[in-house]
Design a protein around this motif. Structure first.
Motif, PDB file in Angstrom:
ATOM      1  N   LEU A  89       0.817  -1.215   0.000  1.00 59.40           N
ATOM      2  CA  LEU A  89       0.000   0.000   0.000  1.00 59.40           C
ATOM      3  C   LEU A  89       0.851   1.265   0.000  1.00 59.40           C
ATOM      4  N   ILE A  90       2.173   1.090  -0.017  1.00 58.51           N
ATOM      5  CA  ILE A  90       3.084   2.238  -0.082  1.00 58.51           C
ATOM      6  C   ILE A  90       3.302   2.586  -1.541  1.00 58.51           C
ATOM      7  N   PRO A  91       3.103   3.839  -1.934  1.00 55.32           N
ATOM      8  CA  PRO A  91       3.190   4.190  -3.358  1.00 55.32           C
ATOM      9  C   PRO A  91       4.603   3.989  -3.902  1.00 55.32           C
ATOM     10  N   VAL A  92       4.670   3.472  -5.112  1.00 56.25           N
ATOM     11  CA  VAL A  92       5.946   3.249  -5.785  1.00 56.25           C
ATOM     12  C   VAL A  92       5.880   3.909  -7.157  1.00 56.25           C
ATOM     13  N   ASP A  93       7.017   4.440  -7.590  1.00 54.34           N
ATOM     14  CA  ASP A  93       7.085   5.042  -8.930  1.00 54.34           C
ATOM     15  C   ASP A  93       6.843   3.980  -9.992  1.00 54.34           C
TER      16      ASP A  93
END
Lengths: 356, 356, 356, 356
Positions: free
Chosen positions: A303-307
C-alpha cells in the motif's frame, strides 16, 4: 515445450487464473491402484488456504477440490487425474488501477511486453493462487512415495531467523507462521503485523526436508535431483534463491570441512557423519535427508506508493489495493512441500524406469 | 525423459566420460544460416581448459573441438551439430583407490547405489570434464543471440569476497581467477595456493550477467526464465546454490525496498530505478540485465584423508590422488556463461515460437 | 522439441550427414549393467550395409561402429552411449547437378524452402545413410528386451507380392531381398535388376513381427504403442504408409469378423483365435505378436530425366547420378527392425516406470 | 513422457472418462491475442456429437464446451486454455457384463493386464468419447493457422468406396456420412442401416486434405511432418492404418511414375505436375496440399456374441449392449480434422521457432 507442465514421468500441468471461474491441475502418469479421494487432498489445500489468520490475505476461498477423472471406485486408474478448484471470492473491481499502470515487482510489465496484453485481475496467471493447483497435485504425489516424509517450515522472516537450538518440529503447525521455534513465532506476530499495518511486506526463508528417500534417485546430468528441485522451487511465485544442503555457506568451507564422512552403519548402509550435501551427490540421492532452502522476496503488492509508468508510458505512482499476504513466504510452506513431493515421486518412477 | 539433454527448442545433449576416448555434445534445433567454424568455439574451450595456471588442475588437455555435422560451407544447416572433443591426457592408473572406496562429497557412492557399479576412472560421467561439452554447445548458443552480452566472474573464494567498489570488468581476464577486483585477485593467489599446498580445496561464488535481453523472454509457469536458469546452473558439478537478482538478500528486504521503480525512459522503454529482481519478473525478462549468482562447494577431491567405507562396507579412509582443481569454482566461470547462453538462446526461440 | 531424438525413457538422438566426416547416435536412458561391445552392434549394421549385392547401392561403406561412451568394462553404465560411424566412401563430385536443381521426390526443394539452403551432397541430412545410426541404436535396444524376438521381411516389391502359403522365415536371410518366399525372391531378381538397368526404381512393402511382448506395454492416449510405432516407421526415409495388424483391410471387415476371440489358454493367459489387431488394443499390447506393415515408395534417385526447376526457378530436367538403391525398401528391413526394437525398449521401461 | 499430451510447441493434454463427471482438454503454448469464445468451438463439437442420426450412437450428449482459463476479454492470453465438457447422458447400468468379461477388440483385457483393474463404464478412458476433447482443442488450433483450410470426408465404408469422378466437396456436409459422393452416400444408408440392424458394425476409410500450408513446415528427423501426422492419426480410437499421399499404392509405382515433376509457376513458386507425395518431402511440406488417408476398423461393440474369457479366466461369450456407432469411422471425420489442425498449428510454431 510444456510451458505449464512439470515432471518427466509423474507429470502435472496446471491451468487457471486468479479471477477466472476455476483453477486446476491434471496429473498424468500416476501409478494405478493407489487409494485416493478428495479428503486425501483437502487437508493440504486447507493448509495453504487464504484467510485463516490476520497474517495472510483476507480473500475467502474454500478451495474445495473436485476429482474429475482418473479415479474409479476410490483408486487411481493410471489415467490422467483432473483436479479442479472453483474460484469463489473474486473481487475484480479491486484491480482497476492495475489495468492502467504496472506494479513494480509484479509480472505486469513483463506480461504486457511478451503477450501484448494481460488478464490484470488479481495478476491473472501470475497470481500465487495458481499454487493451490500444485498443492492438490502434490497431495497425489505423496501417495506415490508413501515411505518418504516431507515437511517444511519458515526459518526466517524479514531477516529475523529462528534459533535452531530451539527447533521443535511439533511446533510447526501450532502457529500461523509454520515456525518451529515458538519464541521466534511470537516475535514474528509483531513483525508481520507491523508490516501489514504499514501497508508494507516482508520476505522469508523456507526450509524443506524429505527423509526416507533411498540412495539412488536422481540422474546425471540435466535430470539431476538437485537441478529438478531448483527448477521446481524457482518456479514458485516470489522465490529468488534456492540452496541444496549448505548452499552458499558451502562456498565458504574447505574441502575437508564440507566432506560428509562415511562409516559402516548398523544395517549395511553407510552412516554419514554430516549432511553438508543435503542428501544429494552427483545429482543422485545418498540416502540422507534431502534438504532445500528457499528465499521468498517480500510480497510486491503493497500500500506504499511506488514510482511506475502507465501502459502508455506516462509516469505514475501505484499502490496495490486489494487483499494481500504481508509475507507470501508463509503460505509458501505447503507449496514447497508439494513441489518436493512432486519432484520425488517423479524421480522415483524415473529411477524405476531405468534401473528396474 | 532426456537425462542428458537440456533445453526446449534450442536443445543440447552431452555424452562422454572423463577417461573414455572422447566427450561431446549434440546441439539440436539450431537456426540455419549462422556462420560458424571450430575457431568460433575454441576460445571458449580454451578459457575453461585445464592446466593453464597452478591454480587449476595440471591435467593437460588440448580440448580441440571438431564439428562433425550440421555445418555446411561454414554455416549451420538447421540439422544437429555434433561436437567432439578427444580425451588425450587420461591417466587411469591414478584411480585405483577410488575403485575400492567411496570419496565423500563425490558421486561414487550414489552411482554405485543407483547403477550397481560405476566407471570410477576420474569420476566417469560425474567428472567436471563433461562441462567442456557444455562450453562448446554454449559457443553455438551465443551465435543465436548475437545482441546479448554475457559475462561471468568469481566474486568470492573461500569466503573472501571482492570489493564491488573496485569492480572492473576489464580485469576479469587479466588474472587466473576471473576476478574483477585486482586487489582480491592478489589475495586469492595466496589463498588458493595455500589450500593447494595443504591438499585442501576452497569454495567460490560466481556471478553472471546477461545484458541486451529484451523484455518478454521466458514463460509462465514451469518454463519461467528463472526456473530454467536455476535448473541449468544447479546441473553444473559442485553447484549448491542459485540466486536470481538479490536472491536470499531479498528475503531480508521490505516490499518498498525490493520494488524496482519505473520511470519513462528516453526510448519508450521503462527506466528502472533498481534491479533487485535480476531482470526477471513473473518468470519473464523485464529488459534489465539478467543477474544470477551461483555457489560452488569446495572441490571434493582432496589430499587430506577422510573417513569413508569401501564397496564392501568396511571402514577405510581415503585421499584423492591425481590432478585436481583446488577451487573448482574458478573454471566454473566459462561453464556458467555457457549455461546462461544456452538458456537464453532457447528462451528466445521459445518466445518466437509462441509470440511470432 | 527434440527434432532429431525419439523415445520417452529409452531415448536416442541421431546426427550426421551423408557426406560429412561421420554419423552417429546417442542413446540416453539405457539401463545399466547390460553386456555390450561393438561386436554386438556390427552384425545389424552389416545387414543394412550398402554394396553387398547388385540390388543395392554400390557405395562401399564398412560402417564400422565405435562406442565412445556409456560402456565400462563391457557393460552399460546407465550414462549416454555415444555411437559413431565414420563416412568413408563419399564422392561429393557426383552431386554437382543436385546443387543447382531440385530432384522431384527428394527433400531438396523442401529443405531450401525451410532453411534457405542445404547440404546437397548425397542429400545431406535427408539421406537414408542416417538410418545406419538407427540400426546401431536399435542393436542396443534389443539388449533391453532380450525376451522379445523381432524380425522383418519384404513382402512385396513393385506390386509383386509373396505367397504367404510359401512363407518360410528361414529363407529371409538366404536371399538379397530379405524375402521369406524363395519363388518370389527369384522373380524379384529379374524385376529389380530390370528396374536398375532402366535407371528406374521400385517400391516395396516391409512387414515386421515382434513376438514375446507381454500384455500391458503401451499407454493411453498419445503414447499408444501403435501411435509410437506409426511415428517411428513414418520417420524412416521413403515410408508413405503404416498399418497395424490388418490395417486398411480391417476397414473392409465387419465387427464380428474383425474380433479376435479369446479362450482360456493353457498357462492362464488368453488363447486368441485370431490377430486382426496386430497385438495391440487400446494402444496397449495384448500378448499376441505385434504386427506392422510399412510401405516404401520407389527410390526417388533415378536416371530417367524428370521435369524440375532450378534454385533460381528456371525450368530444367534432372537425373540423379551417383550410386543408388533401385529399391530402397530392401535395405529398409534392418531399419524397420531397429525402430521396432527402439519403440518396444522404450515402452517396456515406460511401463515399468508407471506400473512397477 | 506425457502419456496424455500431444504436440511440441502448441501442446494439448486431454483427461476424462466416458462415464465420469466431465472430460476436457488443456491447450498450452497457444499464441496470445487470438479472438475466441465458446461459439468458435461449439460447431466442431456439434459435428462430432452423437445422436444426430440413426447411423451413429443414440447417446444424447449436448457436448457443451466451457472455457475455464486462458481467455480474457475474448482473446487468448498465451496461458493454458482449459476446456471442459460435462458428461450428461451416462448410463452406467449398461456396462455390468463388461465388468466381468473382456470384449474382444476392445481395450478391456489390455487395460486389466496393464493396470490391474479398469474403469469399465463405457470403456472408461479408452472410450471414443475422449475424442470430443481433441475436437475442442482442434478448434483452437485452427485459429492459429487461419490460412490453412482443412477438410475430411469418408471415402469408403465396409469396402464400398466413393467414385472420385463424382467427388463434390459441397456434398460432404449434406449427408450423415460426410460423403463427397451423393450416390455412394445413398448406398451407405442401406449398408450401415443393415449392419446396425444385424447388431454388427462396419469399418471405414477417412481422407483429410489441408491446403494453404506453405513449403517449409516440418523437420528432420523424428519431428517429420508425416511422422507427426502418423502418430496423431494412429492415436485415434479404432484407427489401424495411415497413409501419406499415395501411401501403399506408391509401393507399386516406379520411380518416374511416383515423381511429382516441377515447373516454374506464375507466382515464383513451383507448379507441381502431381501430388503422389501428399504434400510432404523429407518430412517437410512442399506447398502442395497435405493428404492423409486413415483406416478405421469396424466398431468392436457389437450385438453378435463373440468368444471371450472372464476376468477369472473362464470361457464366456459376450455381446456389447448399450448405444454404439455401427460405423465409428463416420464420427471420426471431425476428429481427423482436429488432429490435422493440431499437428499443423504445432509445426507452424515449431518452424517459426527455428527459422524465425
Amino acid at each position: 515445450m510444456s510451458l505449464n507442465s512439470f515432471g518427466r514421468v509423474f507429470r502435472f500441468s496446471t491451468w487457471g487464473e486468479s479471477h477466472g471461474p476455476a483453477i486446476g491441475a491434471v496429473v498424468d502418469g500416476c501409478p494405478p491402484g493407489l487409494a485416493i479421494n478428495e479428503a486425501d487432498i483437502q487437508p493440504f489445500l486447507d493448509k495453504r488456504r487464504p484467510g485463516t489468520s490476520k497474517f495472510t490475505t483476507q480473500r475467502q476461498e474454500p478451495d474445495q477440490v473436485r476429482i474429475l477423472s482418473g479415479v474409479f471406485e476410490g483408486k487411481t486408474t493410471g489415467t490422467p487425474i483432473s483436479l479442479m478448484i472453483e474460484n469463489v471470492d473474486q473481487r475484480s473491481k479491486d484491480y482497476s488501477d492495475v489495468a492502467k499502470a504496472y506494479r513494480p515487482g509484479h509480472a505486469d510489465y513483463a506480461y504486457d511486453a511478451k503477450y501484448g496484453f494481460r488478464d490484470y485481475r488479481g495478476g491473472g496467471r501470475s497470481s500465487a493462487r495458481e499454487t493451490a493447483s500444485r498443492v492438490a497435485a502434490g497431495a497425489v504425489a505423496r501417495l506415490v512415495i508413501p515411505d518418504v516424509d516431507i515437511f517444511a517450515y519458515v526459518s526466517e522472516i524479514g531477516g529475523d531467523a529462528i534459533d535452531y537450538a530451539r527447533f521443535d518440529a511439533a511446533q510447526i503447525d501450532e502457529n500461523p507462521f509454520f515456525c518451529p521455534d515458538p519464541i521466534a513465532a511470537k516475535r514474528w506476530e509483531t513483525l508481520v503485523d507491523g508490516a501489514r499495518k504499514d501497508g508494507s511486506s516482508l520476505g522469508a526463508v523456507v526450509e524443506c526436508v524429505a527423509s526416507g528417500v533411498p540412495a539412488g534417485w536422481g540422474a546425471p546430468l540435466y535430470a539431476k535431483l538437485d537441478s529438478e528441485l531448483a527448477a521446481a522451487m524457482m518456479s514458485i511465485n516470489a522465490v529468488k534463491g534456492v540452496e541444496i544442503g549448505d548452499g552458499f555457506a558451502a562456498a565458504r568451507l574447505r574441502g575437508e570441512q564440507n566432506a560428509d564422512p562415511m562409516r559402516p552403519g548398523p544395517d549395511g548402509l553407510p552412516l554419514f557423519g554430516a549432511n553438508h550435501a543435503g542428501g544429494i551427490a552427483g545429482g543422485i540421492s545418498t540416502g540422507q535427508p534431502i534438504k532445500v532452502r528457499i528465499a521468498f522476496k517480500p510480497t510486491s503488492s503493497i500500500l506504499i506508493p511506488v514510482d511506475t509508468i502507465t501502459r502508455e508510458g506516462e509516469a505514475a505512482d501505484i499502490i496495490t489495493k486489494g487483499r494481500h499476504d504481508p509475507c507470501v513466504g508463509i503460505r509458501g510452506v505447503p507449496v514447497v512441500e508439494a513441489m518436493m513431493a512432486l519432484v520425488l515421486a517423479d524421480q522415483m518412477m524415473l529411477h524405476r524406469a531405468q534401473c528396474g
